[in-house]
Design a protein around this motif. Structure first.
Motif, PDB file in Angstrom:
ATOM      1  N   ASP A   1      -3.911  -1.129   3.593  1.00 41.32           N
ATOM      2  CA  ASP A   1      -4.875  -2.230   3.628  1.00 41.32           C
ATOM      3  C   ASP A   1      -4.478  -3.218   4.726  1.00 41.32           C
ATOM      4  OD1 ASP A   1      -7.114  -3.733   2.034  1.00 41.32           O
ATOM      5  OD2 ASP A   1      -5.568  -5.237   2.450  1.00 41.32           O
TER       6      ASP A   1
ATOM      7  N   ILE B   1       1.305  -9.022  -7.825  1.00 41.57           N
ATOM      8  CA  ILE B   1       2.668  -9.469  -8.162  1.00 41.57           C
ATOM      9  C   ILE B   1       2.777 -10.979  -7.994  1.00 41.57           C
ATOM     10  CG2 ILE B   1       5.107  -9.260  -7.497  1.00 41.57           C
ATOM     11  CD1 ILE B   1       4.309  -6.361  -6.527  1.00 41.57           C
TER      12      ILE B   1
ATOM     13  N   SER C   1       5.071  -5.220   0.203  1.00 38.19           N
ATOM     14  CA  SER C   1       6.488  -5.582   0.281  1.00 38.19           C
ATOM     15  C   SER C   1       7.005  -5.169   1.651  1.00 38.19           C
ATOM     16  CB  SER C   1       7.313  -4.888  -0.809  1.00 38.19           C
ATOM     17  OG  SER C   1       8.669  -5.225  -0.642  1.00 38.19           O
TER      18      SER C   1
HETATM   19  N1  LIG Z   1      -9.059  -9.752   0.645  1.00 36.41           N
HETATM   20  C1  LIG Z   1      -8.307 -10.832   0.584  1.00 36.41           C
HETATM   21  O1  LIG Z   1      -8.791 -11.974   0.707  1.00 36.41           O
HETATM   22  C2  LIG Z   1      -6.831 -10.689   0.344  1.00 36.41           C
HETATM   23  C3  LIG Z   1      -6.067 -11.813   0.014  1.00 36.41           C
HETATM   24  C4  LIG Z   1      -4.700 -11.632  -0.239  1.00 36.41           C
HETATM   25  C5  LIG Z   1      -4.165 -10.353  -0.145  1.00 36.41           C
HETATM   26  N2  LIG Z   1      -4.927  -9.269   0.216  1.00 36.41           N
HETATM   27  C6  LIG Z   1      -4.342  -7.902   0.352  1.00 36.41           C
HETATM   28  O2  LIG Z   1      -3.646  -7.602  -0.854  1.00 36.41           O
HETATM   29  C7  LIG Z   1      -2.299  -7.292  -0.549  1.00 36.41           C
HETATM   30  C8  LIG Z   1      -1.397  -7.697  -1.706  1.00 36.41           C
HETATM   31  O3  LIG Z   1      -1.485  -9.074  -1.961  1.00 36.41           O
HETATM   32  P1  LIG Z   1      -0.318 -10.093  -1.577  1.00 36.41           P
HETATM   33  O4  LIG Z   1       0.450  -9.543  -0.432  1.00 36.41           O
HETATM   34  O5  LIG Z   1      -0.935 -11.414  -1.406  1.00 36.41           O
HETATM   35  O6  LIG Z   1       0.545 -10.166  -2.895  1.00 36.41           O
HETATM   36  P2  LIG Z   1       1.422  -9.151  -3.794  1.00 36.41           P
HETATM   37  O7  LIG Z   1       1.372  -7.776  -3.262  1.00 36.41           O
HETATM   38  O8  LIG Z   1       1.037  -9.386  -5.198  1.00 36.41           O
HETATM   39  O9  LIG Z   1       2.870  -9.786  -3.667  1.00 36.41           O
HETATM   40  C9  LIG Z   1       3.637  -9.714  -2.536  1.00 36.41           C
HETATM   41  C10 LIG Z   1       4.894 -10.519  -2.802  1.00 36.41           C
HETATM   42  O10 LIG Z   1       5.619  -9.932  -3.897  1.00 36.41           O
HETATM   43  C11 LIG Z   1       6.906  -9.522  -3.466  1.00 36.41           C
HETATM   44  N3  LIG Z   1       7.146  -8.202  -4.095  1.00 36.41           N
HETATM   45  C12 LIG Z   1       6.630  -7.011  -3.721  1.00 36.41           C
HETATM   46  N4  LIG Z   1       7.050  -6.027  -4.536  1.00 36.41           N
HETATM   47  C13 LIG Z   1       7.849  -6.605  -5.452  1.00 36.41           C
HETATM   48  C14 LIG Z   1       8.588  -6.088  -6.558  1.00 36.41           C
HETATM   49  N5  LIG Z   1       8.555  -4.790  -6.862  1.00 36.41           N
HETATM   50  N6  LIG Z   1       9.299  -6.968  -7.307  1.00 36.41           N
HETATM   51  C15 LIG Z   1       9.315  -8.284  -7.001  1.00 36.41           C
HETATM   52  N7  LIG Z   1       8.646  -8.836  -5.965  1.00 36.41           N
HETATM   53  C16 LIG Z   1       7.911  -7.992  -5.195  1.00 36.41           C
HETATM   54  C17 LIG Z   1       6.847  -9.478  -1.966  1.00 36.41           C
HETATM   55  O11 LIG Z   1       8.082  -9.825  -1.368  1.00 36.41           O
HETATM   56  P3  LIG Z   1       8.857  -8.841  -0.332  1.00 36.41           P
HETATM   57  O12 LIG Z   1       7.888  -8.489   0.754  1.00 36.41           O
HETATM   58  O13 LIG Z   1      10.001  -9.683   0.125  1.00 36.41           O
HETATM   59  O14 LIG Z   1       9.272  -7.642  -1.147  1.00 36.41           O
HETATM   60  C18 LIG Z   1       5.809 -10.547  -1.642  1.00 36.41           C
HETATM   61  O15 LIG Z   1       6.434 -11.817  -1.620  1.00 36.41           O
HETATM   62  C19 LIG Z   1      -2.041  -8.079   0.752  1.00 36.41           C
HETATM   63  O16 LIG Z   1      -0.886  -7.657   1.423  1.00 36.41           O
HETATM   64  C20 LIG Z   1      -3.325  -7.792   1.484  1.00 36.41           C
HETATM   65  O17 LIG Z   1      -3.307  -6.487   2.031  1.00 36.41           O
HETATM   66  C21 LIG Z   1      -6.253  -9.429   0.434  1.00 36.41           C
END
Ligand SMILES: NC(=O)c1ccc[n+]([C@@H]2O[C@H](COP(=O)([O-])OP(=O)(O)OC[C@H]3O[C@@H](n4cnc5c(N)ncnc54)[C@H](OP(=O)(O)O)[C@@H]3O)[C@@H](O)[C@H]2O)c1
Length: 259
Positions: A49, A191, A231
């Motif tokens: 993504d 997460i 991550s």
């Molecule tokens: N369409 C939209 O408006 C929109 C908005 C937000 C996000 N997104 C998409 O959704 C994806 C996911 O959302 P997100 O990145 O905001 O949040 P997320 O995936 O819920 O969380 C990422 C955070 O959690 C940590 N993490 C990852 N795996 C972990 C684990 N197993 N245990 C503990 N902590 C962990 C990561 O740190 P580390 O990297 O240090 O491991 C990072 O700080 C984004 O990357 C993006 O592609 C889309």
């Protein structure tokens, strides 16, 4: 590892398969985006993504090419920056060039432009689909009513809505509303938006010998919500796709629904 898929309908009556676990890439850029995407592909992710906004499409594309994983084995999503409304063709050309691919699997409107459904922008996505530059088209951060507006205006419904989701903001009514429209729900921030040290979550994780993150991600899958955890750490990247070989009970699902 076999990750389950959801089936997306295509306008010609055929279908496409979308892996239910993708790799999120927001806030990773440059070498970090390249290395993390390589690690994800090595760990078995076959769905990535990205978005114009993330400024990492070139690194994602390079990681895919260098990985040796065939292009056709990977489901790639990118998103139109809402500010690029009116410049959709240029935006898509830029995304395809940076990713180094001829077609993306899913193109989303990142946010309702100016807070509105914007059927005129949706018509551009339909045009891109008809020309074969994108396989499926959808939206992100849209309400069911805004989705209806697009469908009513064009006769072609979005097949995916990428929206924030987590046990802490589980919304069964919204899930039902989107499903009633045959829209696949793709949850983001699984997460980040979860209180990871909530006692109920820790207890369920300990019972299964899994991490809290794995329990939260598994909860999404059992609700048939597509997930895209992000991550940059290889061990977490691997952990976040290692969600099989255990199942949450109905009682555990209900506990997490109310977390
Ligand atoms: N369409 C939209 O408006 C929109 C908005 C937000 C996000 N997104 C998409 O959704 C994806 C996911 O959302 P997100 O990145 O905001 O949040 P997320 O995936 O819920 O969380 C990422 C955070 O959690 C940590 N993490 C990852 N795996 C972990 C684990 N197993 N245990 C503990 N902590 C962990 C990561 O740190 P580390 O990297 O240090 O491991 C990072 O700080 C984004 O990357 C993006 O592609 C889309």
């Amino acid at each position: 590892m076999t990750v389950p898929t959801v089936t997306l309908p295509l306008p010609d009556g055929s279908t496409a398969e979308m892996p239910m676990i993708g790799f999120g890439t927001w806030r990773t850029r440059g070498d970090e985006a390249y290395t993390a995407t390589r690690a994800a592909l090595d760990a078995g992710y076959r769905h990535i993504d990205t978005a114009t906004m993330y400024d990492n499409e070139a690194e994602v594309g390079r990681a895919l090419r260098d990985s040796g994983v065939p292009r056709e084995d990977v489901f790639i999503t990118t998103k139109l920056l809402s500010e690029d409304a009116g410049r959709e063709k240029q935006a898509l050309t830029g995304s395809l060039r940076k990713l180094g691919v001829q077609q993306v699997d899913l193109w989303l409107i990142h946010w309702p432009p100016g807070g509105l459904a914007a059927p005129e922008v949706w018509r551009e996505l339909i045009g891109a689909q008809d020309h074969g530059f994108v396989r499926s088209i959808g939206v992100s951060n849209y309400s069911p009513e805004q989705i209806d507006e697009l469908t009513d205006a064009t006769g072609r419904p979005p097949v995916v809505d990428q929206v924030p989701w987590s046990p802490a903001r589980h919304d069964a009514a919204l899930l039902a509303d989107l499903r009633a429209r045959n829209v696949v729900v793709e949850g983001y921030g699984p997460i980040k938006r979860t209180p990871m040290s909530a006692p109920a979550l820790l207890e369920i994780a300990a019972r299964h010998g899994k991490t809290p993150a794995q329990v939260v991600l598994r909860w999404h899958l059992q609700h048939r919500i597509v997930i895209i955890p992000k991550s940059v750490r290889p061990e977490r990247i691997a952990e976040n796709i290692d969600l099989f070989g255990f199942a949450l009970t109905d009682a555990e699902m209900q506990t997490l629904d109310k977390l």
